[in-house]
Design an enzyme around this catalytic site. Structure first.
Site, PDB file in Angstrom:
ATOM      1  N   ASP A 420       0.860  -1.192   0.000  1.00 57.88           N
ATOM      2  CA  ASP A 420       0.000   0.000   0.000  1.00 57.88           C
ATOM      3  C   ASP A 420       0.895   1.242   0.000  1.00 57.88           C
ATOM      4  O   ASP A 420       2.104   1.141   0.209  1.00 57.88           O
ATOM      5  CB  ASP A 420      -0.871  -0.057   1.269  1.00 57.88           C
ATOM      6  N   GLU A 423       2.665   5.039  -3.950  1.00 59.00           N
ATOM      7  CA  GLU A 423       2.640   5.986  -5.095  1.00 59.00           C
ATOM      8  C   GLU A 423       3.940   6.789  -5.210  1.00 59.00           C
ATOM      9  O   GLU A 423       4.294   7.121  -6.339  1.00 59.00           O
ATOM     10  CB  GLU A 423       1.431   6.928  -4.967  1.00 59.00           C
ATOM     11  N   ASP A 491      -8.868   3.268  -2.672  1.00 58.52           N
ATOM     12  CA  ASP A 491      -9.924   3.652  -1.743  1.00 58.52           C
ATOM     13  C   ASP A 491     -11.203   4.122  -2.430  1.00 58.52           C
ATOM     14  O   ASP A 491     -11.465   5.320  -2.554  1.00 58.52           O
ATOM     15  CB  ASP A 491      -9.402   4.736  -0.793  1.00 58.52           C
TER      16      ASP A 491
HETATM   17  O1  MIG Z   1      -4.030   5.991   4.516  1.00 59.53           O
HETATM   18  O2  MIG Z   1      -3.641   0.721   5.656  1.00 59.53           O
HETATM   19  O3  MIG Z   1      -5.900   1.984   0.274  1.00 59.53           O
HETATM   20  O4  MIG Z   1      -6.812  -0.265   1.653  1.00 59.53           O
HETATM   21  O5  MIG Z   1      -6.845  -0.120   4.456  1.00 59.53           O
HETATM   22  C1  MIG Z   1      -4.781   4.819   4.472  1.00 59.53           C
HETATM   23  C2  MIG Z   1      -4.821   1.450   5.788  1.00 59.53           C
HETATM   24  C3  MIG Z   1      -3.851   3.663   4.259  1.00 59.53           C
HETATM   25  C4  MIG Z   1      -5.008   2.875   2.297  1.00 59.53           C
HETATM   26  C5  MIG Z   1      -5.409   1.654   1.555  1.00 59.53           C
HETATM   27  C6  MIG Z   1      -6.433   0.882   2.350  1.00 59.53           C
HETATM   28  C7  MIG Z   1      -5.861   0.532   3.700  1.00 59.53           C
HETATM   29  C8  MIG Z   1      -5.416   1.789   4.438  1.00 59.53           C
HETATM   30  N1  MIG Z   1      -4.464   2.525   3.609  1.00 59.53           N
END
Ligand code: MIG
Length: 748
Positions: A420, A423, A491
């Site tokens: 996650d 980016e 998200d």
């Molecule tokens: O700033 O890890 O897209 O799936 O549950 C949020 C917490 C960070 C974004 C991800 C989401 C995940 C969440 N993350």
């Protein structure tokens, strides 16, 4: 000011077109891919050694321009501006001044540079202010993009455009403009978003009489304008870097996707449980809770294969650690889950907490693993663990180091890794353009940061997981990432519009090479409703990556949070998916071999049918199964477009002739599914709690009268042994209602 053509040189099977101000290198490959670039050779993050096709020796006519004109005239091309002709295989390139090219495929003009200047519309001087007011931000200076390089091509009247990864908006991208710049924006994604998490600079142009792909291989921020500025042309504008693109002509979309994936890699076949049902939430707060979730699925007889652990399992969000109070013994948790046929996937973010006592930080500092500021100090920003530093995944040594850390997770029985925030996302403003990585500055690396993180993780798992096929799930990706990871669409929200969006994204991701993809079922942000949850499940029923996931602070959305009606409808849907897993697995194997996506927009299967060019509230699983989910509240029926041919209602067996809309019955617990005449579909029946229960004796072949053929495939569902021949393949052929069977390979 012109840039006139001077002459041409051939070296290493590449034609160097020499102009007054620089050169253009054109290579025609044996498979008819044409590479056009400012530099010779292929230098690419997406295309790796072993994927580069052989160049066809071009027969270039360029000694003197009148010869070229002669050749052009012979070919019926009257344009007096032609200066040189390059041809090989089915390709002929007519070269003009100003680096303008016309490319013919099988004698037909397919790709043509737009020769006039761009026609930007007149701007009202207050326009920027008005837009800023509407969007709620301040006006930035219109930056002069002096280093920009642009590809600008004529747009055919009927051209439709597909691909470009996860971008929102319609299935057909014509008329829209987008920007490739990996973006994590928590606001509900709507059509007007220019960017999302992934940057895949590949798109397919489907015209009346041609189909081709363009892969614009440049990692800097890039604008794609598909006839938005002007309907006469489309353009790709890279803010920096060089012109470096591939033209891939084919007879249809399937061929074009095949060419693209031959160059950048196909989506591999995963372990079979990956195609099962995943359950997740940010966050399951203790390991006992995770076990309870698994038990609840078994108790309610809803199949489930995987549970995801979000960031809460870590010690203070330090990657590759475990919280010793909430998750004191993940090894025993994973063993207990294994008894229930359930696997664990855990999240890993890129940011490493700045903490002198933390091994990841210490080791990373010692080996100079992190990105730097321009003054040479280690660059810091903030993410979940607070002040953090960012591994430079563009460095091989960092990838190996990081990859080896997967051992820590594997030792705890974790079977797959979810990447996650890659980016990369950051809380203290974006990383400045000039943060330094080995591969270049952040402005060059941003769009490939996630790609390299996934590659590091994949290679680590491949090395350390005892020969099992690695599974990495990523949020950010670039072209070619499909070799290393599947992707989810980030998200989304629990809103009806996002069921529709998920299907547009899955269809476009699929034709962009990232065939293992899906969206959070039920929606991530906002509160779901029971009806929305059910319809989300139904819409995703055959989507390759199938996971219910939601955000902390939102209403919980495991099926049992709601009434019996909801639970029943979800169970029915999940069981329908499991019934089709043998077919999905066969398609996934085919996808690894040919690049043909598992899930396809209708236009992929029926490119000549003008009715389907923008249909994305229906999709195909392979070429036999059409799904038409309900994507709005309160419905009990929906209109379904059936393409040409004969179709069978999956539930009633009723036969329909296609090429028209029909009305399908769709009460809450039913997702309309239609099967094409001649279909041959391996399905699994019997008691199935997870994919582990799908044994060969439970698999049978479902057939529908007509003409068709299909290869059913079997292997160990887990390792790479199939690549050395350890698999069985049986070809089935249908004619009328006669089914014939032929063993193609016996390796088990
Ligand atoms: O700033 O890890 O897209 O799936 O549950 C949020 C917490 C960070 C974004 C991800 C989401 C995940 C969440 N993350």
């Amino acid at each position: 000011m012109g840039n006139s053509y001077k002459n041409c040189k051939i070296q290493d099977n590449t034609a160097e077109l020499i102009y007054e101000n620089g050169s253009l290198f054109v290579t025609i490959f044996e498979n008819n891919i044409v590479h056009v670039a400012q530099k010779p050779g292929i230098e690419s993050v997406a295309i790796e050694e072993g994927f580069i096709p052989k160049a066809a020796t071009p027969d270039v006519t360029c000694k003197d321009t009148s010869d070229a004109k002669g050749t052009a005239a012979e070919a019926g091309v009257s344009d007096a501006a032609v200066k040189a002709v390059i041809s090989a295989r089915d390709i002929t390139v007519y070269v003009k001044d100003n680096e303008k090219l016309d490319i013919y495929y099988k004698g037909k003009l397919v790709l043509s540079d737009y020769e006039k200047a761009r026609k930007k519309s007149e701007k009202n001087p207050y326009e920027d202010l008005a837009i800023a007011e509407l969007e709620g931000h301040t006006v930035g200076k219109d930056e002069e993009k002096t280093d920009a390089v642009t590809i600008i091509k004529k747009l055919g009247k009927d051209d439709a455009i597909y691909g470009l990864g996860d971008k929102p908006g319609c299935l057909n991208k014509r008329g829209y403009s987008y920007v490739n710049w990996n973006t994590d924006d928590p606001a509900p994604h709507v059509d007007s978003f220019k960017s999302l998490y992934k940057s895949i600079p590949f798109f397919i142009v489907l015209g009346d009489e041609y189909c081709y792909g363009i892969f614009a291989d440049n990692t800097y921020k890039t604008t794609f304008d598909f006839g938005y500025e002007n309907t006469d042309y489309y353009f790709v504008e890279h803010e920096k870097g060089e012109l470096d693109y591939y033209f891939m002509p084919g007879n249809d979309m399937a061929e074009v996707v095949g060419l693209y994936t031959s160059l950048t890699g196909t989506t591999p076949l995963y372990q079979r449980w990956i195609y099962g049902s995943h359950q997740s939430r940010w966050g399951y707060y203790t390991q006992d809770e995770v076990l309870d979730i698994a038990d609840k699925f078994r108790e309610l007889d809803i199949p489930c294969d995987v549970i995801h652990m979000d960031i809460d399992y870590m010690n203070g969000y330090r990657v590759f650690t475990f919280d010793d109070k909430k998750f004191p013994d993940v090894k025993s948790l994973s063993e207990k889950l294994a008894d229930r046929g359930v696997k664990l996937i855990s999240i890993i973010d890129p940011g490493v907490k700045k903490d002198e006592d933390y091994f990841m930080y210490k080791e990373g500092m010692e080996m100079d693993a992190f990105a730097h500021d321009t003054d040479g100090s280690v660059y810091e920003n903030a993410v979940w663990p607070g002040t953090s530093v960012f591994p430079d995944f563009t460095k091989q040594s960092v990838r190996s180091w990081w990859g080896d850390k997967t051992k820590i997770l594997l030792e705890h029985g974790i079977s797959g890794i979810w990447n996650d925030m890659n980016e990369p996302a950051s809380f203290n403003g974006p990383l400045p353009d000039d943060v330094q990585f080995e591969y270049g500055a952040h402005e060059k690396v941003h769009n490939i940061y996630g790609h390299f993180m996934a590659k590091a993780t994949y290679e680590g798992l491949a090395k350390n997981d005892g020969g099992k096929r690695p599974f990495v799930l990523t949020r950010a990706a670039y072209a070619g990432s499909q070799k290393y990871c599947g992707g989810w669409t980030g998200d989304n929200h629990s809103i009806w519009a996002h069921i529709a969006l998920s299907l547009e994204q899955v269809c476009n991701l699929s034709v962009s090479g990232l065939a293992m993809c899906g969206s959070d079922i039920g929606g991530f942000g906002s509160d779901t409703t029971p009806e929305l949850l059910v319809r989300f499940y139904e819409a995703a029923v055959f989507v390759p990556f199938f996971r219910n996931h939601s955000a902390m602070g939102t209403r919980r959305q495991e099926p049992w949070q709601f009434d019996e009606t909801t639970i029943d409808a979800v169970r029915k849907t999940v069981k329908l998916r499991y019934r089709f897993i043998p077919y999905i697995y066969d398609l996934a194997h085919e996808c690894e071999k040919t690049g043909a996506p598992i899930v396809r927009p209708l236009v992929y299967e029926y490119p000549a049918d003008m009715h389907v060019r923008n249909i994305s509230d229906e999709y195909m699983l392979g070429s036999f199964v059409l799904v038409a989910p309900v994507i709005a509240p309160g419905k009990e029926a929906r209109e379904v477009y059936l393409p040409d041919g004969d179709w069978y209602d999956y539930y009633t067996g009723e036969k329909y002739s296609g090429g028209r809309y029909i009305l399908a019955d769709a009460p809450l617990d039913k997702v309309p599914v239609f099967i094409k005449a001649g279909a041959i579909i391996p399905v699994a029946d019997g008691e199935i709690r997870s994919t582990e229960d799908i044994t060969e004796d439970k698999i049978s072949i479902l057939t529908y009268p007509g003409k068709g053929s299909f290869v059913h495939y079997q292997d160990d569902n887990e390792t790479f042994a199939y690549r050395d021949g350890a698999y069985n393949a049986v070809e089935y052929t249908m004619d009328g209602d006669k089914l014939e069977k032929r063993v193609l390979h016996k390796g088990l």
